[in-house]
Motif scaffolding. Structure first.
Motif, PDB file in Angstrom:
ATOM      1  N   HIS A 535       1.032  -1.207   0.071  1.00  0.00           N
ATOM      2  CA  HIS A 535      -0.066  -0.174  -0.099  1.00  0.00           C
ATOM      3  C   HIS A 535       0.972   1.424  -0.048  1.00  0.00           C
ATOM      4  O   HIS A 535       0.482   2.147  -0.582  1.00  0.00           O
ATOM      5  CB  HIS A 535      -0.865   0.073   1.302  1.00  0.00           C
ATOM      6  CG  HIS A 535      -1.707  -1.144   1.151  1.00  0.00           C
ATOM      7  ND1 HIS A 535      -2.815  -1.025   0.106  1.00  0.00           N
ATOM      8  CD2 HIS A 535      -2.183  -2.197   2.008  1.00  0.00           C
ATOM      9  CE1 HIS A 535      -3.645  -2.191   0.191  1.00  0.00           C
ATOM     10  NE2 HIS A 535      -3.578  -2.787   1.538  1.00  0.00           N
ATOM     11  N   SER A 536       1.893   1.125   0.640  1.00  0.00           N
ATOM     12  CA  SER A 536       3.074   2.304   0.537  1.00  0.00           C
ATOM     13  C   SER A 536       3.483   2.606  -0.754  1.00  0.00           C
ATOM     14  O   SER A 536       3.795   3.556  -1.273  1.00  0.00           O
ATOM     15  CB  SER A 536       4.226   2.101   1.615  1.00  0.00           C
ATOM     16  OG  SER A 536       3.554   2.117   2.990  1.00  0.00           O
ATOM     17  N   LEU A 537       3.662   1.479  -1.559  1.00  0.00           N
ATOM     18  CA  LEU A 537       4.181   1.613  -2.900  1.00  0.00           C
ATOM     19  C   LEU A 537       3.089   2.341  -3.902  1.00  0.00           C
ATOM     20  O   LEU A 537       3.576   3.221  -4.503  1.00  0.00           O
ATOM     21  CB  LEU A 537       4.546   0.401  -3.342  1.00  0.00           C
ATOM     22  CG  LEU A 537       6.331  -0.338  -3.047  1.00  0.00           C
ATOM     23  CD1 LEU A 537       6.110  -1.778  -3.533  1.00  0.00           C
ATOM     24  CD2 LEU A 537       7.102   0.761  -4.047  1.00  0.00           C
ATOM     25  N   ARG A 538       1.942   1.608  -3.586  1.00  0.00           N
ATOM     26  CA  ARG A 538       0.962   2.493  -4.477  1.00  0.00           C
ATOM     27  C   ARG A 538       0.696   3.880  -4.236  1.00  0.00           C
ATOM     28  O   ARG A 538       0.556   4.549  -5.059  1.00  0.00           O
ATOM     29  CB  ARG A 538      -0.405   1.742  -4.301  1.00  0.00           C
ATOM     30  CG  ARG A 538      -0.528   0.064  -4.768  1.00  0.00           C
ATOM     31  CD  ARG A 538      -1.870  -0.282  -4.642  1.00  0.00           C
ATOM     32  NE  ARG A 538      -2.627   0.223  -5.845  1.00  0.00           N
ATOM     33  CZ  ARG A 538      -4.161   0.351  -5.841  1.00  0.00           C
ATOM     34  NH1 ARG A 538      -4.565  -0.223  -4.847  1.00  0.00           N
ATOM     35  NH2 ARG A 538      -4.556   0.967  -6.940  1.00  0.00           N
ATOM     36  N   ALA A 539       0.888   4.291  -2.691  1.00  0.00           N
ATOM     37  CA  ALA A 539       0.505   5.603  -2.650  1.00  0.00           C
ATOM     38  C   ALA A 539       1.764   6.387  -3.046  1.00  0.00           C
ATOM     39  O   ALA A 539       1.639   7.801  -3.532  1.00  0.00           O
ATOM     40  CB  ALA A 539       0.425   5.846  -1.114  1.00  0.00           C
ATOM     41  N   ALA A 540       2.776   5.955  -3.056  1.00  0.00           N
ATOM     42  CA  ALA A 540       3.913   6.643  -3.502  1.00  0.00           C
ATOM     43  C   ALA A 540       4.242   6.795  -4.973  1.00  0.00           C
ATOM     44  O   ALA A 540       4.451   7.937  -5.484  1.00  0.00           O
ATOM     45  CB  ALA A 540       5.490   5.879  -3.040  1.00  0.00           C
ATOM     46  N   ALA A 541       3.623   5.687  -5.818  1.00  0.00           N
ATOM     47  CA  ALA A 541       3.465   5.766  -7.149  1.00  0.00           C
ATOM     48  C   ALA A 541       2.331   7.068  -7.594  1.00  0.00           C
ATOM     49  O   ALA A 541       2.772   7.997  -8.457  1.00  0.00           O
ATOM     50  CB  ALA A 541       3.248   4.694  -7.811  1.00  0.00           C
ATOM     51  N   LYS A 542       1.399   6.889  -6.918  1.00  0.00           N
ATOM     52  CA  LYS A 542       0.322   8.058  -7.121  1.00  0.00           C
ATOM     53  C   LYS A 542       0.650   9.561  -6.734  1.00  0.00           C
ATOM     54  O   LYS A 542       0.652  10.501  -7.558  1.00  0.00           O
ATOM     55  CB  LYS A 542      -0.940   7.698  -6.558  1.00  0.00           C
ATOM     56  CG  LYS A 542      -1.654   6.474  -7.199  1.00  0.00           C
ATOM     57  CD  LYS A 542      -2.911   6.162  -6.370  1.00  0.00           C
ATOM     58  CE  LYS A 542      -3.755   4.835  -7.042  1.00  0.00           C
ATOM     59  NZ  LYS A 542      -4.887   4.525  -6.248  1.00  0.00           N
ATOM     60  N   ARG A 543       1.373   9.373  -5.524  1.00  0.00           N
ATOM     61  CA  ARG A 543       1.912  10.711  -5.070  1.00  0.00           C
ATOM     62  C   ARG A 543       2.830  11.528  -6.010  1.00  0.00           C
ATOM     63  O   ARG A 543       2.683  12.441  -6.382  1.00  0.00           O
ATOM     64  CB  ARG A 543       2.365  10.614  -3.749  1.00  0.00           C
ATOM     65  CG  ARG A 543       2.693  11.729  -2.941  1.00  0.00           C
ATOM     66  CD  ARG A 543       3.267  11.432  -1.666  1.00  0.00           C
ATOM     67  NE  ARG A 543       4.493  10.474  -1.445  1.00  0.00           N
ATOM     68  CZ  ARG A 543       3.981   9.287  -0.885  1.00  0.00           C
ATOM     69  NH1 ARG A 543       3.118   8.823  -0.317  1.00  0.00           N
ATOM     70  NH2 ARG A 543       5.162   8.418  -0.770  1.00  0.00           N
ATOM     71  N   SER A 544       3.822  10.445  -6.500  1.00  0.00           N
ATOM     72  CA  SER A 544       4.778  11.196  -7.246  1.00  0.00           C
ATOM     73  C   SER A 544       4.426  11.613  -8.861  1.00  0.00           C
ATOM     74  O   SER A 544       4.630  12.650  -9.100  1.00  0.00           O
ATOM     75  CB  SER A 544       5.836  10.061  -7.341  1.00  0.00           C
ATOM     76  OG  SER A 544       6.520   9.490  -6.561  1.00  0.00           O
ATOM     77  N   LEU A 545       3.367  10.847  -9.386  1.00  0.00           N
ATOM     78  CA  LEU A 545       2.683  11.338 -10.502  1.00  0.00           C
ATOM     79  C   LEU A 545       1.950  12.495 -10.194  1.00  0.00           C
ATOM     80  O   LEU A 545       1.899  13.353 -11.177  1.00  0.00           O
ATOM     81  CB  LEU A 545       1.922  10.053 -11.016  1.00  0.00           C
ATOM     82  CG  LEU A 545       2.545   9.041 -11.679  1.00  0.00           C
ATOM     83  CD1 LEU A 545       1.667   8.024 -12.010  1.00  0.00           C
ATOM     84  CD2 LEU A 545       3.245   9.317 -12.895  1.00  0.00           C
ATOM     85  N   TYR A 546       1.298  12.375  -9.148  1.00  0.00           N
ATOM     86  CA  TYR A 546       0.324  13.843  -9.057  1.00  0.00           C
ATOM     87  C   TYR A 546       1.216  15.096  -8.746  1.00  0.00           C
ATOM     88  O   TYR A 546       0.957  16.110  -9.018  1.00  0.00           O
ATOM     89  CB  TYR A 546      -0.628  13.535  -7.594  1.00  0.00           C
ATOM     90  CG  TYR A 546      -1.886  13.202  -8.184  1.00  0.00           C
ATOM     91  CD1 TYR A 546      -2.539  13.861  -8.634  1.00  0.00           C
ATOM     92  CD2 TYR A 546      -2.637  11.838  -7.321  1.00  0.00           C
ATOM     93  CE1 TYR A 546      -4.003  13.419  -9.129  1.00  0.00           C
ATOM     94  CE2 TYR A 546      -3.647  11.420  -7.701  1.00  0.00           C
ATOM     95  CZ  TYR A 546      -4.381  12.029  -8.577  1.00  0.00           C
ATOM     96  OH  TYR A 546      -5.799  11.604  -8.806  1.00  0.00           O
ATOM     97  N   ARG A 547       2.490  14.877  -8.093  1.00  0.00           N
ATOM     98  CA  ARG A 547       3.391  15.910  -7.743  1.00  0.00           C
ATOM     99  C   ARG A 547       3.685  16.504  -9.157  1.00  0.00           C
ATOM    100  O   ARG A 547       3.966  17.719  -9.297  1.00  0.00           O
ATOM    101  CB  ARG A 547       4.248  15.380  -6.837  1.00  0.00           C
ATOM    102  CG  ARG A 547       5.512  16.535  -6.512  1.00  0.00           C
ATOM    103  CD  ARG A 547       6.605  15.786  -5.790  1.00  0.00           C
ATOM    104  NE  ARG A 547       6.050  15.159  -4.472  1.00  0.00           N
ATOM    105  CZ  ARG A 547       6.028  14.277  -4.068  1.00  0.00           C
ATOM    106  NH1 ARG A 547       6.823  13.381  -4.719  1.00  0.00           N
ATOM    107  NH2 ARG A 547       5.990  13.724  -2.680  1.00  0.00           N
TER     108      ARG A 547
END
Length: 577
Positions: A535-547
């Protein structure tokens, strides 16, 4: 890849591991002191403190503790090797079970058992009193008698070493938890011990009960063996009876020794984690070719040290620290080399980050694909059938040829070719038969359970490496956003399409894993950590793309992205992810 004999790499790890071992020995001394305080508890406070102080400062105490500290030191040295090597992947349950019997695990098990016995022996010898000696003069009969309570408690030390070795060290993969917020070593140790202590106090009840039950059934045989070998006698009632085993003072002391041992072992692992996960700033590669001074391990070297996982973790921890907190070092990252004017530092960092994420995404996508079951085929290999069909096809279109074509072929060459074809045919036939036999065996449920590949085991093994991927994704996206205001040369913008495509590939691999049913099945004892890192990996991938999308929204059309990539970014532009 960096060489392990390079200046600074081995020294850094050895220094931290040595400090962790020394700190563990000091903590062990404090635990023995606390144990003496608890067991010497008395209503006369002055006598209580004075007796404890006398026991701690005695020569006997220090000489015995030196023996314990030496064994603990060797245990720490062997334990440190598990943090500097890549954890192996166990494909099947049989390989996983067979991997337990490595020389490192055997040595660790022996040292656990020895330390468990030494801790009890040290305390009983220093404390003295009723249970202080294994043998004493008999009161009723003539000769030496066995003090069964001392033997009972001393044997429990070996049991605690074996029990907690099997529970903690064997069936759990060792991974380092890096702190979310940086804090001092003392604060982290206090927080770790205070969080572990309540659960360990309850956990020590079970080995105490198991030992009491085991001694009830096996105690008479062990005691009779000791009496026979040592020519001792027993004048009191044996402890193997239920009324003797229900002695509350003895049970409390037994539970206290279990707690002291498991606290010793967990404090060692905690200290290793505290020292090894401490942030260390790495240098960049030199940007001036005339500067030939030999430096230690650089940041690009640490990022590519996949043979030593802890060094790679420290490298990406330093990179995310640079991206979030250190503006001065970001300026060095965005500078050009002199002379030459090349973005050497940035190219090295971005190449290693995107390469790591891409390899992780590819491995995860491959692991999610279920292998097709091999089909049982006939005895004739497929390659032989292909040769026959090719032979038939060769003469199919020569039916109108009434004259046989003469081909000049050397007899020796034709014989050699025929022999080679026969050998290949035999090899392929044997290989096909063997594969069919293995497929038949693995079709049986029990054999497949033991020797077959664990479903989802490869995925879990890959996810254990997810912490570096989280840092890499957050770091390159943060650096890309900050380059808009801090990168005066515009060297980061040229790699924006590569960064976006890499992060999208990571998100697609994680979405593919989410849609499969692999994560719903329990695979390891550390299943909670696996799901947390996923779940941390999924959140990091989405967070990075949104950023990136939020910062470069007005420039998306100017980045030269492919049409499919832009379509995938629409959900982020519309905030629907």
């Amino acid at each position: 890849m960096i060489q392990m004999n390079k200046k600074g790499c081995r020294e850094l790890l050895m220094q931290r591991m040595f400090l962790a071992i020394i700190s563990s020995i000091m903590v062990q001394f404090l635990l023995v002191t606390c144990l003496l305080l608890i067991t010497n508890l008395n209503t006369d406070y002055m006598s209580w403190i004075q007796n404890t102080w006398t026991a701690i400062t005695s020569f006997r105490m220090w000489s015995y503790f030196c023996v314990l500290a030496t064994v603990t030191f060797f245990q720490g040295v062997i334990c440190s090797k598990s943090y500097s090597n890549i954890p192996p992947y166990s494909k099947s349950r049989f390989i996983k079970f067979f991997g337990i019997f490595t020389y490192q695990n055997i040595l660790m098990g022996i040292l656990h058992i020895i330390i468990g016995g030494l801790l009890v022996w040290l305390h009983l010898s220093i404390k003295g009193g009723k249970y202080g000696f294994l043998m004493t003069e008999c009161n009723i009969i003539y000769g030496m008698c066995l003090m069964e309570e001392h033997y009972f408690l001393f044997l429990s030390g070996f049991w605690s070493g074996l029990y907690f070795f099997l529970k903690i060290s064997i069936f759990h993969m060792k991974y380092l938890k890096f702190p979310i917020i940086s804090s001092s070593k003392l604060f982290r140790f206090k927080a770790g011990i205070s969080s572990l202590l309540p659960s360990l106090m309850a956990e020590c009840i079970w080995p105490t009960l198991y030992y009491l039950i085991g001694y009830y059934f096996l105690g008479p045989y062990c005691c009779s063996t000791i009496l026979f070998l040592s020519s001792l006698q027993l004048e009191s009632e044996p402890l193997s009876s239920i009324p003797s085993l229900l002695n509350l003072s003895l049970i409390f002391q037994l539970w206290l020794y279990q707690l002291m041992f498991v606290l010793t072992i967990n404090s060692m692992y905690l200290l290793f984690e505290i020292y090894l996960t401490e942030w260390v700033p790495f240098e960049f590669k030199r940007s001036n070719v005339f500067n030939t001074a030999e430096s230690g391990v650089t940041l690009p070297d640490a990022l590519s040290t996949d043979k030593v996982p802890i060094m790679q973790h420290l490298g990406y921890l330093d990179l995310i620290t640079i991206a979030q907190k250190d503006k001065a070092r970001r300026g060095v990252l965005f500078t050009l080399s002199q002379p030459g004017g090349h973005p050497y530092n940035w190219n090295c960092v971005i190449e290693r980050c995107t390469g790591l994420i891409k390899k992780f995404s590819d491995d995860l996508s491959t692991a999610c694909i279920k292998p097709q079951e091999p089909k049982l085929s006939s005895g004739v290999p497929s390659s032989t059938m292909t040769d026959i069909s090719a032979f038939q096809k060769q003469y199919m279109y020569r039916m109108r040829s009434l004259i046989k074509e003469e081909v000049q072929i050397c007899t020796e060459q034709s014989n050699i070719k025929k022999d080679v074809d026969n050998e290949l045919f035999i090899q392929k036939f044997v290989k096909t038969r063997w594969n069919n036999f293995l497929a038949y065996l693995l079709s049986k449920p029990l054999i497949s359970y033991v020797f077959g590949e664990i479903e989802g085991g490869k995925v879990c093994h890959i996810l254990f490496k997810g912490q570096t991927i989280i840092w890499a994704a957050d770091a390159i996206s943060s650096l890309a956003v900050l380059s808009l205001s801090e990168d005066s040369y515009g060297i980061a913008q040229k790699d924006l399409p590569l960064i976006i495509n890499t992060l999208l590939a990571l998100k697609q691999a994680l979405d593919k894993l989410q849609k499969s049913n692999i994560m719903t099945k329990k695979q390891y004892g550390d299943d909670k950590f696996i799901k947390q890192i996923f779940h941390s990996l999924r959140a990091a991938a989405k967070r990075s793309l949104y950023r990136i999308v939020t910062c470069f929204e007005i420039y998306i059309g100017d980045l030269g992205l492919e049409t499919t990539t832009v379509e995938q970014l629409h959900s982020f532009l519309a905030y629907r992810e």
